[in-house]
Design an enzyme around this catalytic site. Structure first.
Site, PDB file in Angstrom:
ATOM      1  CB  THR A 185       7.345   4.319  -3.165  1.00  0.00           C
ATOM      2  OG1 THR A 185       6.641   4.655  -1.959  1.00  0.00           O
ATOM      3  CG2 THR A 185       6.324   4.099  -4.276  1.00  0.00           C
ATOM      4  CD  GLU A 332       4.737   5.127  -7.845  1.00  0.00           C
ATOM      5  OE1 GLU A 332       4.544   5.901  -6.899  1.00  0.00           O
ATOM      6  OE2 GLU A 332       5.870   4.959  -8.365  1.00  0.00           O
ATOM      7  CE  LYS A 442       6.855  30.430  -8.887  1.00  0.00           C
ATOM      8  NZ  LYS A 442       5.412  30.184  -9.077  1.00  0.00           N
ATOM      9  CD1 TRP A 447       8.405  27.804 -12.584  1.00  0.00           C
ATOM     10  CD2 TRP A 447       8.972  26.717 -10.724  1.00  0.00           C
ATOM     11  NE1 TRP A 447       7.249  27.583 -11.867  1.00  0.00           N
ATOM     12  CE2 TRP A 447       7.564  26.912 -10.720  1.00  0.00           C
ATOM     13  CE3 TRP A 447       9.556  26.056  -9.643  1.00  0.00           C
ATOM     14  CZ2 TRP A 447       6.751  26.480  -9.690  1.00  0.00           C
ATOM     15  CZ3 TRP A 447       8.740  25.616  -8.615  1.00  0.00           C
ATOM     16  CH2 TRP A 447       7.360  25.827  -8.645  1.00  0.00           C
TER      17      TRP A 447
END
Length: 552
Positions: A185, A332, A442, A447
């Site tokens: 990654t 992944e 947040k 949100w």
């Protein structure tokens, strides 16, 4: 009762049987320089891939050994995609854009025995060896000859190795669950995490891409592979093109946006895949050109890594009748999770409705299951287009664990991969990514989606690039900060605030600060580097961060 079927193994080199018999004369084309191309056929490719496998055996590489590459998108690198896993060794494509410390980490973690490198990477390899690469025994230079160098290890010439090898050497059959490739990654947090792909996973992923109607990876395509072959196996496009017999075009070393425009014109490219930022840069290169550019052959443009803006989608459609599509994937998952397709039952929608669908991440690809779960209880949420939570996926090509990494327990849970992305799924099955869990803001208990803000900012005619991050705020804990690259120097923050209000955002969502910057920082795979922006602000404070980011 067992089915009565042959147990043939799903192996990458099994693609060669089909390709060499059905598409032997189709070509792989690599850009060498302005107007200069290397061309050869899939027949030639198959012979050289087998020579490479034979040469690897001569160097003592065998089943399970890891072979690293530091290379650009070109025909020799493509040969390693089949020659190395064909002998049951494991191809580790090392990200050229990681820092040297991270590259060393991945080489050490993979325990690469051999490195195959481009000439322009030799100094980097020398520096890495100075830092210590205890498992690396030799280096192969992907070139016609070996230039002067300062490597203390045995150094071989790729073409000399192939010339001495047997083009009739065969790749044997073995267990399809054997490791074929390894990618790490891109390390948005902590050290890179290793993902080990099996032959079975990569074959199934390529077959899923081959059957997708919107991608249309058919024999008639002339496909330009812009996505780096060192990242997520080039999104598995090289394998899919070879499986289907498409003409595969590789942009070579150090390509620029103008080079991509030239390649499309020179070769009549019909499809390409690249990061969203590349699509934007191609548009800007065409606009800045001192002569008309003809990209009319380009009908399919797959932009990934993050959602392409409606503005970019509309520009390619209006200028060249080219459909911009997106998928959703991650290292992944080999890598694809979703891909856009417009259901026939929804095709009668108006322009705004169709664009809204095209800006989703699409539908789950075949063989994959996805669910959205409450972030606290992990209970599965309904597909209602409103319930927002964490995405979990599983499939035959989803990683079951990271390579020798304790972080497996945080991501692989009860047979599902927790993606780290947050969003919802509508009743038709379209997946809408709201943000990476770490990028959601947040603010005052509410949100805020940075992706929604970015998409709307990119619609403004004076905006070339835009990204939004959350920064600390004494009153609201977090507030959005926008980094914007103007395409017109007259752009003002008030214009952007008015634009966002007109787009339907409530005032509380609108960023308090707009930084006009010459360039948005980007990660090693071309995504906007929000971590870097947040880090500069956290370390320097907002006023000093403006100077560090070049804000005017």
């Amino acid at each position: 009762m067992r089915g009565l079927m042959f147990d043939s193994q799903l192996l990458l080199h099994s693609f060669l049987w089909r390709t060499e018999r059905l598409f032997a004369d189709k070509q792989i084309v690599t850009r060498l320089g302005p107007g200069e191309y290397h061309r050869y056929t899939y027949r030639d490719f198959g012979k050289r891939a087998r020579r490479l496998g034979d040469a690897m055996r001569t160097l003592g590489i065998g089943p399970g050994d890891r072979v690293g590459t530091l290379a650009w998108n070109h025909y020799r690198h493509l040969e390693t995609y089949f020659g190395v896993p064909g002998i049951q060794a494991v191809l580790h494509t090392i990200n050229l854009r990681l820092s040297p410390a991270q590259q060393k980490f991945t080489i050490d973690k993979a325990e690469d025995r051999l490195l195959l490198v481009d000439v322009d990477q030799l100094d980097l390899v020398a520096d890495l060896l100075d830092l210590g690469l205890p498992t690396v025994e030799a280096v192969v230079v992907l070139a016609d000859s070996v230039p002067e160098h300062r490597l203390p290890l045995p150094v071989h010439c790729y073409e000399e190795l192939l010339a001495a090898a047997d083009e009739d050497a065969q790749f044997e059959e073995f267990d399809e669950h054997s490791a074929s490739a390894m990618c790490f990654t891109s390390a948005t947090t902590g050290d890179p995490k290793g993902v080990v792909y099996s032959h079975r996973a990569m074959v199934l992923q390529a077959m899923c891409l081959a059957m997708h109607d919107k991608l249309n990876m058919s024999e008639s395509q002339v496909w330009l592979e812009v996505a780096p072959m060192f990242h997520c196996n080039g999104w598995n496009i090289p394998h899919t093109a070879l499986l289907q017999g498409a003409t595969l075009v590789l942009p070579g070393a150090h390509p620029s946006p103008a080079d991509y425009v030239d390649i499309i014109e020179d070769l009549g490219v019909t499809g390409m895949n690249a990061a969203v930022t590349i699509g934007t840069m191609i548009r800007d290169a065409v606009r800045a050109s001192d002569r008309p550019r003809d990209l009319s052959t380009l009908s399919t443009l797959w932009l990934g890594g993050q959602a392409p803006s409606k503005a970019v989608m509309k520009w390619f459609r209006d200028e060249y009748d080219c459909e911009v599509m997106q998928g959703y994937g991650m290292t992944e998952n080999s890598p694809q999770i979703c891909f856009f397709a417009l259901k026939s039952t929804l095709a009668d929608g108006d322009d705004d409705e169709i664009y809204a669908l095209r800006q989703t991440q699409g539908l789950p690809i075949p063989l994959l299951q996805i669910k959205v779960c409450d972030q606290e209880t992990r209970e599965e949420l309904p597909w209602d287009g409103q319930s927002i939570g964490d995405f979990f996926v599983r499939s035959p090509f989803t990683a079951s664990e990271y390579y020798k990494d304790e972080r497996t327990k945080d991501s692989m849970i009860d047979g599902w991969l927790r993606t780290g992305d947050v969003g919802c799924i509508d009743p038709e099955g379209y997946v809408l990514l709201k943000d990476r869990s770490k990028d959601l803001i947040k603010s005052g208990g509410e949100w805020i989606s940075t992706i929604d803000l970015e998409n709307s900012l990119m619609l403004h005619p004076k905006v070339a690039e835009a990204t939004v991050v959350g920064i600390e705020d004494e009153k609201w804990l977090e507030r959005p900060l926008a980094c914007v690259v103007p395409s017109d120097p007259s752009l003002t923050a008030d214009e952007l605030r008015d634009h966002l209000l007109a787009e339907g955002f409530i005032k509380f969502w609108i960023p308090d600060t707009f930084l006009f910057v010459p360039e948005v920082p980007k990660t090693s795979v071309g995504k906007y580097d929000k971590k870097a922006i947040r880090g500069v602000v956290a370390d320097e404070g907002l006023e000093r961060a403006k100077a560090a980011l070049g804000a005017g």
